[in-house]
Each structure stands twice: as C-alpha cells, then as structure tokens.
Design a protein around this motif. Structure first.
Motif, PDB file in Angstrom:
ATOM      1  N   GLN A  64       0.826  -1.194   0.000  1.00 37.98           N
ATOM      2  CA  GLN A  64       0.000   0.000   0.000  1.00 37.98           C
ATOM      3  C   GLN A  64       0.865   1.250   0.000  1.00 37.98           C
ATOM      4  O   GLN A  64       1.903   1.294   0.661  1.00 37.98           O
ATOM      5  CB  GLN A  64      -0.876   0.035   1.260  1.00 37.98           C
ATOM      6  N   LYS A  93      -3.807   2.164  -3.358  1.00 35.59           N
ATOM      7  CA  LYS A  93      -3.810   3.567  -2.921  1.00 35.59           C
ATOM      8  C   LYS A  93      -2.775   4.396  -3.678  1.00 35.59           C
ATOM      9  O   LYS A  93      -2.340   5.438  -3.182  1.00 35.59           O
ATOM     10  CB  LYS A  93      -3.548   3.688  -1.418  1.00 35.59           C
ATOM     11  N   CYS A 135      -2.784   6.791  -5.592  1.00 40.15           N
ATOM     12  CA  CYS A 135      -3.777   7.750  -6.064  1.00 40.15           C
ATOM     13  C   CYS A 135      -3.212   8.684  -7.132  1.00 40.15           C
ATOM     14  O   CYS A 135      -3.870   8.991  -8.125  1.00 40.15           O
ATOM     15  CB  CYS A 135      -4.296   8.579  -4.891  1.00 40.15           C
ATOM     16  N   SER A 144      -7.107   8.352   2.789  1.00 37.03           N
ATOM     17  CA  SER A 144      -7.780   8.789   1.565  1.00 37.03           C
ATOM     18  C   SER A 144      -9.294   8.839   1.706  1.00 37.03           C
ATOM     19  O   SER A 144      -9.986   9.317   0.812  1.00 37.03           O
ATOM     20  CB  SER A 144      -7.390   7.869   0.406  1.00 37.03           C
TER      21      SER A 144
END
Lengths: 266, 275
Positions: A7, A56, A58, A249
């Motif tokens: 992650q 994640k 992003c 998030s």
C-alpha cells in the motif's frame, strides 16, 4: 485476513517523491496491453481504478485517468473516476471541476452528482454542495444510495442553517430500509432522525475497521457540535484522525481532518 | 518568467500536502477583493490564476483555474492555462489531458497545440507530439511562433527518424527573421542549420535572464549532441541545466525536457536518474 498487497502512504501520493511501491501483477498485465496499444481509454480507466482501490496509488491513478482522457476527452466516466481520486488526495477543487464536466456530459450519473456534492462540502461551499446533493437525490432509486446522499445532504443543510429541510430529508429514510453497502451512513442518518442514539452508533463502530469507524462516526461529531457538545465532537474527530494512518484517503477522514484543522487554526 | 520569489518553495509547488506560506502579491489580493463581490466570475478566477503564476505559485494557480473550470467546464482557454501550469508542476499526463480537451474546444488556438505537442513530447509520445506540432505549425503566421514550433517539431521528427520532413521545416528558417521573445529557439535552429557553431551557442551562466536562455538553448544543444552521437557531452549539458535551474527554473521547458531525458536514459541503463 492479513493484507499482503503493498500500500502507498499519504506522503508518497501527494509529494514530489514517488511512492516506492511495487505494482501488482494486475497492473503490470494492463501495462503490457497498453504498451502495445496505448489508445485504449477504457483500459487506462481500469488501470486507474485498480491503482487507487487496491494499492492507494492515487497520484498514479489520476495520471492513468488523464491518459485515458488524452484519447477520449469527453468521456464522462473518466472525469468521474479522476475526480474521485482527486478528492482522495485533497485536491477538492480539481475534483469539483472534473465532476462539473462529468455531469454536463452525463447528467444521469448518480456517482458524479454525489461526489460533486462531496467535493463542494469539503471545500465548505455548502450552497453548491446542496445543489449537487439535490440533483443526486432526484435520481436516487434505492435505499442504500438514499442513505449515503441523505447523510451528506443533512450535514450540508445544517451547515446552512436549514434545520427544517434537513429534518425533512432524514424523515424520508425509513428505519426499515434495505441496506447492504452503506450501513455507516444509514446509522448516522438514524442518529440525525432520532431513531438511534449517537452513543450506541459510536459504540457499534468501535469494532469496525478504521475506515468504517470513520465513515460511521464522522457525521456524529458534527451532530455533537450542533448540540454544543464540543469536547465530545473534538474527541471523536481526533479518534477518526488518529485511526487514519492507513485510511488517509477516505472521505470521512478528510472531513474530520479539515474540521480539526479549522478549529485549531481558530 | 521571473525567478521564483524567496517565499515560494519549489517542493511545495510540485504537490505535497502542505501549501506554500507565501505572501500574495497585490495583483492577487486586488482580484480577491473583486471575487469577494463576484465569486461566480470564472474569468476573474482565471485572472487570479494567472496572477498567482507570476508569483510562481503554480499549484495555487491550478487551483484557481480549476475554480474557473468548475464554473464553466466548456471554456477552452481555462484548460489551456491550467494545462500550462500542470506542466510547471511536473504533471505531464494531467497537462496533456487539459490540452487535449482544449484542442477540441478551441481548435484554432496556437498555444494549445504547441503545448499539447510539448506534453506528448515530455511523455515520450513522439508520434502524437508530431501530430500536435504539425497542427500548430499550420497555425503559425508570425515569425516568432514559427520559430518556437519549428524547433520542437524538428527535434520530434528527428527522434521519429523522419529527417526529410525535419529538413523541410528547417529550410523555412532564415537568418533575418523577427524573433520576438524566441531568440533562444532561433539560435537553436540556426545551430541545426550550421549557421552557429555548437561551441558558441550558449551564453554565460549568470543573471536569471541569462540562466533561462542557457537552459533553453542548453536543451537544444544537449539534444543536438545526442543526435550527433555524443551522448557523453549531451549528458554533461543536461546535468548543467538541472543544476542551474533547480531552484529558479524548474518549470522551464528546457529544464523539464532535460529532466525527462535524464530519467529516460537512466531507465534504459538501469541507473538512478533523479536530478
């Protein structure tokens, strides 16, 4: 079950430095296809969705959606998904801009209206949030979705001082509603409605994972605030933020962090 | 573009959690006063963004331009400007997406095609860069615009292995053109034509204006050395560009292209390319 997928962390996603995260095989497989033929906006979109949801990553997800848009610049879903990730990393106004375009292209997309409302809520532009949520509610057809949008709509209306309208909105969510995915929002709405107490919903949330704890309790912090129970409101926000090391998030986490920052800055 | 003011921190402009704690210039606060009375004025948000850009608050500029887009999502000029600032923040994919939609909304805008070409170039998509530069080239009426686009178009065509086409566009460049603000690109082109010696191309390092010229011409020289087969010399110039521009000119196109070339070369050799 222990999470073995690597992650990304917050500082990797919103900084000049790149997250040092190994991409999962699913992404690498997509990359092989894109290397052969990059003109596949749907595949760029899938790539972006997987990067965000599973790792994640992003920032990389935003870039993927942007690449999709270079091949299909009027694709409403690419704006919808890119806007979503923008919110995840705190780029609220970029998210709002994406959702505004998305709903112009496809005004029937519930998610675009919902997240447009959220983007404005996080920007504290409550009038615009209200407008977006009302458009969202107008096309809501199931109890689950109604719970989610009603929650944020109630919060928005209370920020605007529209108490009667806020109460009327939560009355439309039945205690017997069929809820599958949005139990957190449903329970918050039940608190606003007076059907459940805030304490029992918070207690119920304590056994949940960090993200669901935040989702189920953020709105209750504002409920406490409206009642003048400031110490309890702050404690709840601090607990949400304290538990958000890996859930940074999430929408509730963003809202909690922003509210605390606003208080701390006077 | 003036060098970065001392209270504007480069690392914060290329996207971390925190914002720069910079004092806004009068031009920005004057616009803020107007926006307080007229907050739904998308053009004012654009003006605010452009004013922030003068202060090198590029991230804040993209946020102001996003406000403008949120108010009027089909206004091409907002994407044109936001795309430019995305380039400054090293967000090449996002810039490319903005210029792409801008090219559909305002297809006769020279800057849109020019920067779309650059976005694709920085992403290593030379075919798409060439397409964009070609369209930009067709729109080039003034000498200064023709000079700028010809340079990048020539570089792109050479990278694509299309030297005949590169020569055709270079042939239109003559020693007596009206260069406007594009003196540095002009000197690069004259070098490609053999009218300026490679050793005489670059100015001395010194003032900010001299440094941006050095960075701009330096990239052309670096690329040209590579084209001639001297990768070592090319790399030396890249390192010089990145050192000179690290604080004040990290948004300059020559800096960005040098950074991309360095990373790309390192990726192919398995080295560490961080500038």
């Amino acid at each position: 079950m222990e999470n073995t997928i690597p992650q990304a962390t917050r500082y990797g996603e919103i900084h000049e430095e790149r997250a040092n995260v190994e991409l999962i095989p699913e992404i690498l497989e997509i990359d092989r296809h894109l290397a052969e033929n990059p003109a596949q906006p749907q595949l760029w979109m899938e790539r972006g969705k997987i990067l965000r949801k599973k790792q994640k990553l992003c920032r990389e997800a935003i870039e993927s959606h942007s690449m999709g848009l270079t091949y299909d610049p009027f694709n409403s879903l690419l704006y919808r998904y890119r806007g979503h990730v923008c919110i995840n990393v705190g780029r609220y106004i970029e998210g709002a801009a994406d959702f505004e375009l998305s709903v112009r292209i496809d005004p029937s997309n519930w998610d675009s209206w919902y997240h447009l409302g959220l983007a404005y809520y996080l920007l504290e532009d409550y009038q615009r949030a209200r407008t977006a949520y009302e458009r969202c509610i107008a096309i809501t057809t199931d109890d689950d979705s109604l719970s989610a949008v009603t929650d944020w709509y109630w919060l928005t209306l209370m920020h605007l001082g529209e108490k009667e309208l806020a109460q009327a909105s939560v009355e439309k969510v039945s205690p017997d509603a069929s809820i599958v995915d949005n139990s957190g929002y449903f329970k918050r709405v039940m608190v606003y409605r007076g059907t459940l107490t805030p304490e029992e919903v918070i207690e119920d949330a304590r056994v949940l994972d960090d993200h669901m704890f935040g989702t189920q309790t953020y709105g209750i912090s504002y409920y406490y605030e409206l009642q003048g129970r400031m110490a309890e409101a702050r404690a709840l926000l601090e607990e949400i933020v304290g538990r958000s090391e890996t859930t940074w998030s999430g929408f509730a986490e963003h809202a909690a962090r922003n509210r605390l920052k606003k208080w701390n800055n006077g | 573009m003036r060098p970065t003011p001392p209270d504007v921190v480069k690392e914060l402009e290329v996207f971390p959690w925190e914002h720069c704690n910079a004092v806004l210039w009068d031009e920005v606060t004057d616009i803020d006063a107007k926006l307080a009375l007229d907050p739904d004025n998308a053009d004012l948000w654009m003006e605010r963004g452009l004013a922030l850009g003068k202060q090198c608050l590029f991230r804040e500029e993209t946020e102001s331009l996003s406000r403008a887009i949120a108010l009027e999502p089909f206004c091409g000029i907002y994407y044109r400007h936001r795309g430019h600032r995305f380039l400054s923040c090293w967000r090449f994919e996002d810039a490319c997406a903005d210029f792409t939609i801008a090219s559909r909304l305002i297809p006769d805008n020279w800057d849109v095609w020019y920067h779309l070409g650059l976005s694709h170039y920085l992403l290593g998509s030379y075919e798409k860069a060439a397409e964009a530069y070609h369209r930009c080239y067709e729109l080039s009426k003034a000498d200064s615009k023709l000079i700028a686009v010809t340079d990048w178009y020539w570089i792109t065509l050479q990278r694509l292995g299309r030297p005949e086409e590169a020569q055709i566009i270079l042939d239109r460049i003559t020693p007596d053109m009206d260069v406007g603000d594009n003196g540095s690109y002009y000197r690069r082109l004259l070098m490609y034509k053999g009218l300026i010696d490679l050793a005489e191309l670059l100015p001395q390092e010194g003032t900010s204006d001299e440094n941006i010229q050095l960075i701009t011409m330096g990239y052309g020289l670096s690329n040209y050395y590579d084209y001639l087969g001297d990768r070592k010399k090319s790399n030396e110039i890249i390192d010089k560009i990145l050192a000179i521009g690290d604080q004040d000119w990290y948004q300059a196109f020559g800096y960005l292209a040098a950074m991309v070339d360095k990373r790309s070369r390192a990726a192919h050799t398995g080295g560490n390319a961080k500038p």
